[in-house]
Write a protein that holds these residues in place. Structure first.
Motif, PDB file in Angstrom:
ATOM      1  N   PRO A 140       7.744  -5.859 -13.735  1.00 46.74           N
ATOM      2  CA  PRO A 140       7.051  -6.883 -12.942  1.00 46.74           C
ATOM      3  C   PRO A 140       6.271  -6.322 -11.766  1.00 46.74           C
ATOM      4  O   PRO A 140       5.182  -6.783 -11.461  1.00 46.74           O
ATOM      5  CB  PRO A 140       8.202  -7.783 -12.475  1.00 46.74           C
ATOM      6  CG  PRO A 140       9.273  -7.587 -13.486  1.00 46.74           C
ATOM      7  CD  PRO A 140       9.166  -6.157 -13.902  1.00 46.74           C
ATOM      8  N   GLY A 141       6.849  -5.321 -11.081  1.00 49.79           N
ATOM      9  CA  GLY A 141       6.146  -4.764  -9.933  1.00 49.79           C
ATOM     10  C   GLY A 141       4.846  -4.097 -10.317  1.00 49.79           C
ATOM     11  O   GLY A 141       3.905  -4.026  -9.520  1.00 49.79           O
ATOM     12  N   PRO A 163       2.330  -7.698 -12.131  1.00 51.22           N
ATOM     13  CA  PRO A 163       2.723  -9.023 -11.641  1.00 51.22           C
ATOM     14  C   PRO A 163       1.959 -10.168 -12.284  1.00 51.22           C
ATOM     15  O   PRO A 163       2.490 -11.269 -12.426  1.00 51.22           O
ATOM     16  CB  PRO A 163       2.443  -8.944 -10.136  1.00 51.22           C
ATOM     17  CG  PRO A 163       1.466  -7.822  -9.976  1.00 51.22           C
ATOM     18  CD  PRO A 163       1.795  -6.855 -11.058  1.00 51.22           C
ATOM     19  N   ILE A 184       3.902 -11.359 -15.355  1.00 48.87           N
ATOM     20  CA  ILE A 184       5.055 -12.224 -15.124  1.00 48.87           C
ATOM     21  C   ILE A 184       4.608 -13.597 -14.657  1.00 48.87           C
ATOM     22  O   ILE A 184       5.232 -14.613 -14.973  1.00 48.87           O
ATOM     23  CB  ILE A 184       6.051 -11.606 -14.116  1.00 48.87           C
ATOM     24  CG1 ILE A 184       7.368 -12.380 -14.158  1.00 48.87           C
ATOM     25  CG2 ILE A 184       5.518 -11.601 -12.707  1.00 48.87           C
ATOM     26  CD1 ILE A 184       8.490 -11.760 -13.377  1.00 48.87           C
ATOM     27  N   LEU A 210      14.517 -12.645  -9.960  1.00 54.69           N
ATOM     28  CA  LEU A 210      13.640 -11.574  -9.512  1.00 54.69           C
ATOM     29  C   LEU A 210      14.370 -10.703  -8.504  1.00 54.69           C
ATOM     30  O   LEU A 210      15.196 -11.195  -7.735  1.00 54.69           O
ATOM     31  CB  LEU A 210      12.379 -12.137  -8.839  1.00 54.69           C
ATOM     32  CG  LEU A 210      11.452 -13.024  -9.677  1.00 54.69           C
ATOM     33  CD1 LEU A 210      10.414 -13.678  -8.775  1.00 54.69           C
ATOM     34  CD2 LEU A 210      10.775 -12.209 -10.773  1.00 54.69           C
ATOM     35  N   ASP A 270       9.884  -7.539  -6.845  1.00 58.49           N
ATOM     36  CA  ASP A 270       9.101  -8.270  -7.836  1.00 58.49           C
ATOM     37  C   ASP A 270       8.517  -9.549  -7.243  1.00 58.49           C
ATOM     38  O   ASP A 270       7.374  -9.927  -7.533  1.00 58.49           O
ATOM     39  CB  ASP A 270       9.966  -8.620  -9.047  1.00 58.49           C
ATOM     40  CG  ASP A 270      10.341  -7.394  -9.858  1.00 58.49           C
ATOM     41  OD1 ASP A 270       9.712  -6.348  -9.660  1.00 58.49           O
ATOM     42  OD2 ASP A 270      11.263  -7.493 -10.685  1.00 58.49           O
TER      43      ASP A 270
END
Length: 498
Positions: free
Chosen positions: A244-245, A248, A251, A263, A267
């Motif tokens: 996710p990081g 982004p 997500i 999360l 994230d």
């Protein structure tokens, strides 16, 4: 005590046509279809020779197939041992030796990458993988056949086909999963949960999160996905290898239509940076790392209709407590408020200040160790009107002269100072063996002259004996591990070089 496996199967009978599990490809299983596949896997594993109480090494990425196989194996009486082959061949070998498995389940690509012809190429690229196929066990492959998959390995796709009937009885005392948490290569340590302790964990979480028909959780975390299934909700999984990081926007797209997600703080910060505002999102559970007030202030302003819940727990017992964003932001004292123990969970502070917890969701034992009656968390804490306030990790303690300094006692308050986005206190060894206390701060965007302004305000939020010797500005706090906790060793290294 509720059995997690039978609870999932009962949901199949109660909500047969409701959506249960959706994979990254968009294919959805109903609750009845999911229950049928779990029973089919259990039956075929038993026919193939799996015996009750056998252990199965498990290296299958989060997916509907992984969920079906894990629950099917446990329903058949086995214990699933989650292992990370990327930890390195030596640690993998020691963990495998401790687990003493009779079975192994892995991605076909993992068998191929660990096979001698490709293993050399992988090593050249810095990827050290064990030869999974050489393990003297019965194998299950997830994915199409590839070179390196052992002859006789069972195909997960075949195990899921309808077959002989299989009756799954309640067995709350059966060991269900083994999760390696820490320890050295020479002495790895793993937590053993039963079907009952996992079922209790879901019930404890359900006391705070309503996950029933009409709700959809989007996550790769079993902690949130399983209670959704048990309650008749819908669990959707993000793509394999999802970071996710690093992505982004991806997500954000996955959260469209979701009501709940889990999360880690990093994230959430990355997601907020995209400007996304997922419609329909009701609750965001945050955990695995400290949840700073500055992040909660930003999140509640950006998503005012979402309830943010900071979850406190550990592999041995999860969850222990949950604090809302409002509760954490209203806490003005020292330390990090994590909330009151959830129903059924009890907490006390031992003579040395360490938090001790127990409850029906406590793991049975460490693998090879005695039965646990209570868990020493390693966190220093106090109880304020029954609410747990963390003061830091015992192992993070900084010693300067004769003063013991606990970073967690002060970091949340420092992070709330104007112009500060994040803050970490570390000890940097000096030339005489003592430690110099250094405060690493990350300024908020546009904040100028943050060091003098922070230095001026520190006496308001820190004891005089804990004030830092130096303040260092960093662009960001380095993190470590899948949960991206602050990497204090790396922070200390960077501060030492300034």
């Amino acid at each position: 005590m509720r059995d997690v496996v039978t609870a999932v199967l009962e949901a199949g009978a109660r909500w047969p046509v409701e959506p249960a599990l959706t994979g990254p490809d968009g294919h959805t299983l109903t609750h009845a279809e999911l229950a049928g596949r779990i029973r089919a896997v259990a039956a075929r594993l038993r026919v193939a020779g799996l015996a009750p109480r056998e252990r199965m090494l498990f290296s299958v990425r989060p997916s509907p197939d992984a969920v079906v196989l894990a629950l099917g194996a446990v329903a058949a009486g086995a214990t699933v041992v989650f292992v990370d082959p990327g930890a390195g061949p030596e640690l993998f070998a020691r963990r495998t030796e401790l687990a003493a498995p009779g079975w192994a389940a892995a991605e076909s690509v993992l068998y191929a990458a660990g096979h001698p012809p490709l293993r050399t190429l992988a090593r050249r690229r810095g990827l050290l993988l064990p030869d999974y196929g050489a393990l003297p066990v019965q194998h299950v492959r997830a994915g199409r056949w590839l070179p390196g998959v052992p002859r006789g390995a069972l195909a997960l796709s075949e195990l899921q086909r309808p077959g002989p009937s299989f009756s799954v009885a309640d067995a709350p005392d059966q060991d269900a999963v083994v999760v390696f948490t820490s320890g050295t290569t020479a002495a790895p340590r793993a937590v053993v949960h039963t079907r009952g302790s996992l079922g209790a964990a879901l019930e404890v979480l359900a006391a705070r999160c309503a996950l029933g028909p009409g709700t959809r959780v989007h996550t790769d975390q079993f902690l949130l996905g399983l209670p959704a299934l048990v309650g008749g909700g819908h669990w959707s999984l993000p793509p394999h290898g999802f970071a996710p990081g690093a992505a982004p926007e991806q997500i954000a797209r996955g959260l469209a239509g979701a009501t709940h997600t889990f999360l880690v703080p990093a994230d959430l910060a990355a997601l907020l940076d995209t400007g996304a505002s997922p419609a329909g999102l009701q609750q965001v559970l945050l955990g695995a790392a400290p949840v700073l007030p500055s992040l909660l202030e930003r999140a509640t302003a950006a998503w005012p209709d979402v309830e943010f819940l900071a979850v406190y727990g550990m592999t041995e017992i999860l969850p222990v407590a949950i604090a809302t964003a409002a509760e954490k932001l209203a806490h003005t004292g020292s330390g990090d408020l994590v909330g009151a123990p959830l129903p059924g969970v009890s907490a006390r502070v031992g003579p040395g200040g360490e938090l001790l917890v127990r409850g029906p969701n406590l793991a049975r034992a460490y693998l090879g160790g005695p039965v646990l009656s209570e868990h020493a968390t390693g966190d220093l804490a106090r109880l304020d009107d029954g609410r747990i306030v963390l003061l830091g990790r015992a192992t993070d303690m900084i010693i300067r002269g004769r003063v013991n300094i606990y970073p967690g006692l002060y970091e949340p308050a420092i992070a709330r100072l104007p112009g500060v986005a994040d803050a970490v206190l570390v000890g940097v060894p000096d030339e005489i063996g003592d430690e110099r206390v250094v405060l690493a701060v990350v300024p908020e965007p546009g904040a100028d002259d943050v060091v003098p302004r922070v230095r001026e305000r520190l006496p308001e939020v820190m004891d005089a004996g804990a004030l830092p010797d130096d303040i260092v500005v960093l662009d960001g706090i380095p993190t470590v591990g899948r949960t991206r906790k602050p990497d204090r060793a790396e922070v200390a290294r960077r501060c030492a070089s300034r």
